[in-house]
Design an enzyme around this catalytic site. Sequence first.
Site, PDB file in Angstrom:
ATOM      1  N   SER A  46      -4.930  76.402  29.546  1.00  0.00           N
ATOM      2  CA  SER A  46      -4.161  77.613  29.855  1.00  0.00           C
ATOM      3  C   SER A  46      -2.698  77.258  30.074  1.00  0.00           C
ATOM      4  CB  SER A  46      -4.761  78.298  31.082  1.00  0.00           C
ATOM      5  OG  SER A  46      -4.235  79.591  31.233  1.00  0.00           O
ATOM      6  N   ASN A  47      -1.926  78.152  30.659  1.00  0.00           N
ATOM      7  CA  ASN A  47      -0.503  77.897  30.938  1.00  0.00           C
ATOM      8  C   ASN A  47      -0.105  78.544  32.261  1.00  0.00           C
ATOM      9  OD1 ASN A  47       0.469  80.725  30.390  1.00  0.00           O
ATOM     10  ND2 ASN A  47      -0.414  80.251  28.391  1.00  0.00           N
ATOM     11  N   TYR A  48       1.143  78.360  32.665  1.00  0.00           N
ATOM     12  CA  TYR A  48       1.592  78.798  33.992  1.00  0.00           C
ATOM     13  C   TYR A  48       1.996  80.265  34.099  1.00  0.00           C
ATOM     14  CZ  TYR A  48       1.663  73.941  35.551  1.00  0.00           C
ATOM     15  OH  TYR A  48       1.314  72.666  35.906  1.00  0.00           O
ATOM     16  N   SER A  49       1.776  81.052  33.060  1.00  0.00           N
ATOM     17  CA  SER A  49       2.178  82.468  33.122  1.00  0.00           C
ATOM     18  C   SER A  49       1.544  83.174  34.323  1.00  0.00           C
ATOM     19  CB  SER A  49       1.744  83.168  31.834  1.00  0.00           C
ATOM     20  OG  SER A  49       1.921  84.562  31.973  1.00  0.00           O
ATOM     21  N   ALA A  64       1.593  85.217  27.516  1.00  0.00           N
ATOM     22  CA  ALA A  64       1.827  83.831  27.086  1.00  0.00           C
ATOM     23  C   ALA A  64       0.541  83.338  26.425  1.00  0.00           C
ATOM     24  CB  ALA A  64       2.181  82.960  28.281  1.00  0.00           C
TER      25      ALA A  64
END
Length: 226
Positions: A33-36, A100
């Site tokens: 995943s990502n930091y969004s 994102a």
Amino acid sequence: QLMCLDQTVFTGKRVLITAGPTREKIDPVRYLSNYSSGKTGYALATEARNRGAHVTLVSGPTGLKPPSGVEVVSIQSAEDLYEEVTKRFNDVDIVVKSAAVADYAPEIVENQKRKKQTNQWSLPLKKTRDTLKRLGELKQSQVLVGFAAESQDVEFYAKDKLERKNLDLIVANNITTEGAGFDHDTNIVTVYAKDHYEKRYPLASKKDVALHIFDEIEAYMKRSGA
Ligand code: CTP
Ligand code: CA
């Protein structure tokens, strides 16, 4: 809280907003995943609702409370997002793609939890489908707004995405600037329009960024007679 506002260009318009990160499954206990945070997307949904639009919020996992009066569609992966957004595209007037989306997902999803048997682990990834690019191909009269999260050459890459994905507007931000981007409460954005209009906004709360983005969408629609 209920707002009483005059007619706006958004009154009765159908607006679809995507928000938050995606999660790409690796095995039953792991994902990429990502930091969004989803804050910008949720603020956009609130702002569109306040301006009288019918709002659909297609959201990855954020833990945020969705604004009332908004239809929420929960998704996990980039593939879920692609399915849910493309099937609704014909029935909406404006799309704002702040999610994102993961660019790569594991080639194979394991049914069993991976055991730590080896010292190294390489995970083969495959490119996900680009929802926004697809919308650009399918576009008829919809206003299409994309985002560009960059760490360098922001203007160049943002204008390139605006053109390549057939967008009307793109919201660019440099994620390496202090106070900007992922997992913050503030952002510094520049909006580039298809008709070469551009506007740089100073550091602002994500709530105010959402307001600025809808001001730019409104101005663009008035300029282009949409
Ligand atoms: N996007 C999308 N589907 C993907 C990847 C991105 O719809 N699989 C959308 C995002 O929601 C965003 C826009 O495309 O509105 C730009 O995303 P960004 O990550 O900045 O650009 P990419 O085209 O993915 O290129 P890169 O990550 O290499 O900069
Ligand atoms: Ca990307």
